[in-house]
Write an enzyme that holds these catalytic residues in place. Sequence first.
Site, PDB file in Angstrom:
ATOM      1  N   ASP A  43      -3.141   4.685   5.047  1.00  0.00           N
ATOM      2  CA  ASP A  43      -2.926   3.484   5.864  1.00  0.00           C
ATOM      3  C   ASP A  43      -1.665   3.715   6.697  1.00  0.00           C
ATOM      4  O   ASP A  43      -0.558   3.698   6.156  1.00  0.00           O
ATOM      5  CB  ASP A  43      -2.748   2.247   4.983  1.00  0.00           C
ATOM      6  CG  ASP A  43      -4.039   1.801   4.299  1.00  0.00           C
ATOM      7  OD1 ASP A  43      -4.912   2.657   4.054  1.00  0.00           O
ATOM      8  OD2 ASP A  43      -4.155   0.608   3.993  1.00  0.00           O
ATOM      9  N   LYS A  98      -6.472  -2.525  10.590  1.00  0.00           N
ATOM     10  CA  LYS A  98      -5.917  -3.354   9.516  1.00  0.00           C
ATOM     11  C   LYS A  98      -4.927  -4.343  10.112  1.00  0.00           C
ATOM     12  O   LYS A  98      -4.156  -4.002  11.007  1.00  0.00           O
ATOM     13  CB  LYS A  98      -5.254  -2.446   8.478  1.00  0.00           C
ATOM     14  CG  LYS A  98      -4.585  -3.143   7.315  1.00  0.00           C
ATOM     15  CD  LYS A  98      -4.021  -2.102   6.349  1.00  0.00           C
ATOM     16  CE  LYS A  98      -3.150  -2.730   5.274  1.00  0.00           C
ATOM     17  NZ  LYS A  98      -2.576  -1.716   4.358  1.00  0.00           N
ATOM     18  N   LYS A 112      -9.821  -4.209   7.884  1.00  0.00           N
ATOM     19  CA  LYS A 112      -9.138  -4.503   6.630  1.00  0.00           C
ATOM     20  C   LYS A 112      -8.182  -5.672   6.812  1.00  0.00           C
ATOM     21  O   LYS A 112      -7.336  -5.665   7.702  1.00  0.00           O
ATOM     22  CB  LYS A 112      -8.377  -3.282   6.118  1.00  0.00           C
ATOM     23  CG  LYS A 112      -7.616  -3.547   4.809  1.00  0.00           C
ATOM     24  CD  LYS A 112      -6.979  -2.287   4.255  1.00  0.00           C
ATOM     25  CE  LYS A 112      -6.090  -2.596   3.053  1.00  0.00           C
ATOM     26  NZ  LYS A 112      -5.470  -1.375   2.489  1.00  0.00           N
TER      27      LYS A 112
END
Length: 232
Positions: free
Chosen positions: A99, A161, A190
């Site tokens: 991430d 995300k 996400k």
Amino acid sequence: MITRTTLPEPSVVAGMIDHSLLRPELTSDDVRAGCALAAARATASVCVRPSDVRLAAAALAGTPVLVGTVVGFPHGSTTTAAKVAETRESVTDGAAEIDVVLHIGRLLEGDAAYVRDDIAAVVAAAEGRTVKVILENALLDADAKVLGCRLAEAAGAHYVKTSTGFAHGGATADDIALMRRTVSPHVGVKAAGGVRSLDRLLELAALGATRFGATATAAILDDLAARRTAAG
């Protein structure tokens, strides 16, 4: 597809959760306990600090739970070379998911080439492993969110995300809907930051979120199990 009016199987919801273990005060024992929880609940992954990747990989060996970590966290302003080095070390240590925080300042000033190339370098260093790009939406206007999503997809990322969880805002319904509209169907969305209840998770899933960063994993899954039992 999950909707707000359905109660999915607990395994379905667990398989959408990245159990977050990123708080700076966590000890090694805290990380081990978090990994044990993730294994018991069969979450998609744990998301740990880079220094905890080896520990988590050892704790989760033999389970289906993936080890994820963060790169350029939490501000995204480290150099591309530093992000690449972090990614390579984390992959060597056992990370299956990365991430990465994009460079927020460069995105806001419209330096699309820098942002795209920065992400693409991490994607290349991950060598086929899943890469999720954190936009930190609380700091962006709608145009910047759209641009960030498009650049992440162009760079080969697998997810966009919402948040690190460390800024002043987290995932919102409007942002999830915007991100889902912006990226192609094969790119996941996400939600992270503020996903602390089953109702919130189901709301965002109905809008197109496909993965969730959460610390309240046990509470969410316990609530789901209780509701399904009550429903017969």
